[in-house]
Motif scaffolding. Structure first.
Motif, short mmCIF file in Angstrom:
data_model
loop_
_atom_site.label_atom_id
_atom_site.label_comp_id
_atom_site.label_asym_id
_atom_site.label_seq_id
_atom_site.Cartn_x
_atom_site.Cartn_y
_atom_site.Cartn_z
N UNK A 1 3.18 6.03 -2.81
CA UNK A 1 4.38 6.73 -3.27
C UNK A 1 4.37 6.89 -4.80
N UNK A 2 3.95 5.84 -5.51
CA UNK A 2 3.86 5.94 -6.97
C UNK A 2 2.84 7.00 -7.39
N UNK A 3 1.68 7.04 -6.70
CA UNK A 3 0.65 8.04 -7.02
C UNK A 3 1.19 9.44 -6.81
N UNK A 4 1.90 9.66 -5.68
CA UNK A 4 2.44 11.00 -5.37
C UNK A 4 3.47 11.42 -6.41
N UNK A 5 4.35 10.48 -6.82
CA UNK A 5 5.36 10.82 -7.83
C UNK A 5 4.72 11.21 -9.15
N UNK B 1 0.83 -1.21 0.00
CA UNK B 1 0.00 0.00 0.00
C UNK B 1 0.86 1.26 0.00
N UNK B 2 2.02 1.22 0.77
CA UNK B 2 2.90 2.38 0.80
C UNK B 2 3.53 2.64 -0.55
N UNK B 3 3.96 1.56 -1.25
CA UNK B 3 4.52 1.73 -2.60
C UNK B 3 3.49 2.31 -3.56
N UNK C 1 -7.72 5.20 -3.99
CA UNK C 1 -6.29 4.98 -4.17
C UNK C 1 -5.99 3.92 -5.24
N UNK C 2 -6.63 2.72 -5.22
CA UNK C 2 -6.37 1.76 -6.31
C UNK C 2 -6.77 2.28 -7.69
N UNK C 3 -7.86 3.07 -7.74
CA UNK C 3 -8.29 3.62 -9.03
C UNK C 3 -7.23 4.59 -9.57
N UNK C 4 -6.71 5.48 -8.69
CA UNK C 4 -5.67 6.41 -9.12
C UNK C 4 -4.40 5.67 -9.55
#
Length: 676
Positions: free
Chosen positions: A6-10, A1-3, A99-102
């Motif tokens: 982090x991918x979404x934020x990047x 979940x953290x990865x 979050x999973x959709x994004x």
């Protein structure tokens, strides 16, 4: 979940979003902000969805997002198995849903952008079947589907060109090379014009060259016309052969058959076609329409999860069990073992199944026969093209073998002559090469002499004029031969057509007579058919009346049987009640107290006494609560006032403490200034 986060934020911090999030700020976003962020990402994929969600209702937002996610073929992860829970989470802005959709959207943004663009043109508009019955609507729907297919093909070609096409630099280099080649050709043409202008009668030579070019073009057009006429002649001969074959077949059928057999065959074919039209084809059409309706219904529904499939399977099993129970009840109710109609029903169903099977076998046999006839026609046409339309007998085959042997000996002789000619051709080729070298040397000397005398190009122009005149004379001869050949061919064609007409005249007469007899037989068949239809209508009327009478009697019998079963059940229930009443009276009148306690009357009496005691206690408790309600409310009000008073004191204490701290800081600051 953290990865995942982090991918979404990047991705959100990059172009084109540039949100400047970190893990903490992104995780602290509220539900409305998450929904707006999801809407922005969807708007980047499809510009129509770049809207402010505060300007639309939550239901509209959820519907819009669900529609686009369905088009993009998004499937909820395993943690969100229930589709309704996923929709609810999307409406409320739940992190576990968004979050999973994004993450899924940001992984494949370019691919989804292409898919959303294509969905604008390829998502098919479903038209109800009843509207498609209208010809105008059906035509428009067909045009719509054709345009959709054309768009698919154009898009595929566009993608292929994008992948395999040339770059802009390569195209520019090609254009530059073509321009250079164009300039070189223009310069070469100018040089040739200057060289030709020095020659006498150059205008006449140019005119002759132009006429030669026109004659060549005319020759090509005549050759093309000749080829077209040959193909038309070939097709006409094929049509004539097919007509002759059909005529022979009809003559054979007429010679071998009688009117009775023809009538019987026509009746069988008519019965078979009527069965196909009235029973088989409508039933197949109905089954196809039903299957198409169910398939359209399945396609229109959203994607289903495993839980939905399990629920549908359980529902299907329940419905099947209920259907089986209803069938068993119906068989018990309407089809007793001693019924005579069950035998007839079984026989009728067996006959109908056999009839359908035979009809299908007959249809398959007809299709196979038609395919074999087509193959036979193709083989016969191929044999006629190869000049072998008839099967050779033994004597003819022997003659063919002897001819083949003589041709073989002739072939060997010609082959030997051909080898001699080839050897002579090699010698002549070498001689030609030597003469060409001499000619080139002489030509170079002649050019040098012409340059010295100032008349360069004279010999070349003279040779060209001689070559052009020779070519023109050859062309005139070929043209004359072509015209003669064409005139002879036209005469032959006219003669062949006249011969075919003369040979077909008696056949056409026989065909007219056969047509007249066929019309008479058809008229007689129509009269017989009218008689048959009237007789069949009378029998059908009698049969329908008998069927209605039998149906009424069966319904009456079923009604009487149901009444009998109902009365029998009522009788049994009354007997059971009477037996229970007798037992109750026996227990109640028993002298033993233990037995009397088992009586229903005693049990209900005890229960009534217990409920009365319980009601008495509840009324007393209600009375106590009513009496203490007023004082309790006053006490609660006093506690609330006391709580407000203590809160005010606490606030006053905090204000005094803050003021004292500020005053102390000010005093310390004044002391520091004095020290400075």
């Amino acid at each position: 979940m953290g990865d995942q986060i982090q991918f979404i934020v990047e991705k959100l911090n990059q172009e084109p979003f540039r949100k400047n999030y970190n893990l903490i700020s992104f995780d602290s976003l509220e539900s409305l902000q998450l929904l707006q962020l999801l809407s922005d990402v969807l708007g980047e994929i499809d510009p129509k969805h770049a809207v402010d969600i505060r300007e639309e209702l939550p239901e509209q937002t959820a519907k819009r997002m669900l529609n686009l996610l369905g088009i993009l073929k998004y499937k909820p992860p395993g943690t969100v198995s229930d589709l309704s829970a996923f929709r609810q989470g999307l409406v409320t802005g739940s992190k576990t849903v968004i979050h999973p959709v994004l993450h899924w959207l940001l992984q494949r943004t370019s691919e989804l952008r292409t898919r959303a663009y294509l969905a604008r043109f390829l998502v098919k508009l479903e038209v109800p079947a009843e509207f498609l019955q209208d010809d105008t609507v059906a035509d428009f729907n067909k045009q719509y589907e054709e345009l959709m297919e054309a768009f698919k093909n154009l898009h595929k070609e566009h993608e292929q060109l994008k992948i395999s096409g040339l770059s802009t630099a390569e195209i520019r280099r090609d254009i530059g090379a073509m321009e250079e080649e164009k300039d070189q050709l223009a310069k070469r043409v100018e040089r040739l014009k200057k060289r030709v202008e020095t020659v006498q009668n150059h205008q006449r030579m140019l005119e002759i060259a132009r006429q030669l070019r026109l004659e060549k073009e005319r020759e090509e057009s005549l050759a093309q016309q000749k080829q077209e006429q040959k193909s038309q002649l070939f097709h006409s001969e094929q049509k004539l052969q097919r007509a002759q074959v059909q005529l022979k077949e009809m003559q054979h059928m007429v010679a071998d058959s009688k009117p009775e057999s023809l009538m019987k065959k026509l009746e069988e074919e008519m019965n078979f076609n009527s069965y196909l039209v009235t029973e088989k084809i409508p039933r197949e059409m109905e089954s196809k329409k039903t299957s198409v309706y169910f398939l359209q219904k399945v396609v229109a529904e959203p994607a289903m999860t495993q839980a939905d499939l399990t629920a549908l399977e359980s529902e299907r099993d329940e419905v099947n069990a209920e259907i089986n129970q209803l069938i068993e009840k119906r068989m018990i109710k309407y089809e007793p073992t001693d019924s005579k109609f069950s035998l007839y029903r079984q026989q009728a169903s067996i006959i109908s199944r056999k009839k359908e099977a035979k009809a299908e076998e007959l249809q398959a046999a007809k299709e196979e026969m038609s395919s074999l006839e087509r193959q036979m026609e193709q083989k016969s046409s191929q044999a006629q093209e190869l000049e072998g339309s008839e099967v050779l007998t033994e004597d003819e085959f022997k003659q063919y073998v002897s001819k083949l042997r003589s041709k073989n000996t002739l072939y060997k002789k010609k082959r030997q002559e051909m080898s001699e000619v080839t050897a002579e051709y090699g010698i002549l080729q070498r001689t030609e090469e030597l003469l060409r070298q001499r000619h080139e040397a002489v030509q170079q000397q002649l050019q040098a002499i012409e340059e010295k005398k100032g008349i360069s190009g004279y010999s070349y122009t003279q040779e060209e004029l001689e070559r052009v005149s020779a070519v023109k004379s050859e062309m005139d001869e070929v043209k004359g031969q072509t015209l003669d050949n064409m005139s002879e061919m036209v005469k032959k064609l006219n003669a062949m057509v006249a011969e075919k007409k003369a040979s077909l005249a008696p056949v056409i007469k026989e065909l007219r007579q056969l047509r007249q007899s066929c019309q008479e037989l058809t008229q007689e068949c129509d009269e017989k058919k009218i008689q048959y239809d009237s007789c069949a209508a009378g029998l059908e009327t009698n049969r329908s009346a008998l069927r209605q009478e039998v149906k009424g009697l069966l319904e009456e019998c079923a009604q009487e049987e149901s009444n009998y079963h109902y009365i029998n059940c009522m009788k049994k229930s009354l007997e059971v009640q009477l037996q229970r009443a007798r037992e109750e009276m026996k227990v109640y009148m028993s002298p033993e107290p233990q037995e009397r306690r088992r009586a229903v009357r005693e049990q209900y009496t005890r229960i009534i006494l217990e409920q009365e005691n319980l009601g008495k206690k509840l009324r007393e408790k209600q009375k106590v609560v009513r009496e203490s309600h007023g004082p309790n409310m006053k006490q609660m009000k006093m506690w609330q006032d006391f709580e407000q008073l203590m809160e005010c004191k606490r606030e006053c204490f905090l204000k005094q403490q803050n003021q004292a701290t500020i005053g102390q800081i000010i005093q310390e600051g004044g002391k520091d200034r004095l020290v400075l």
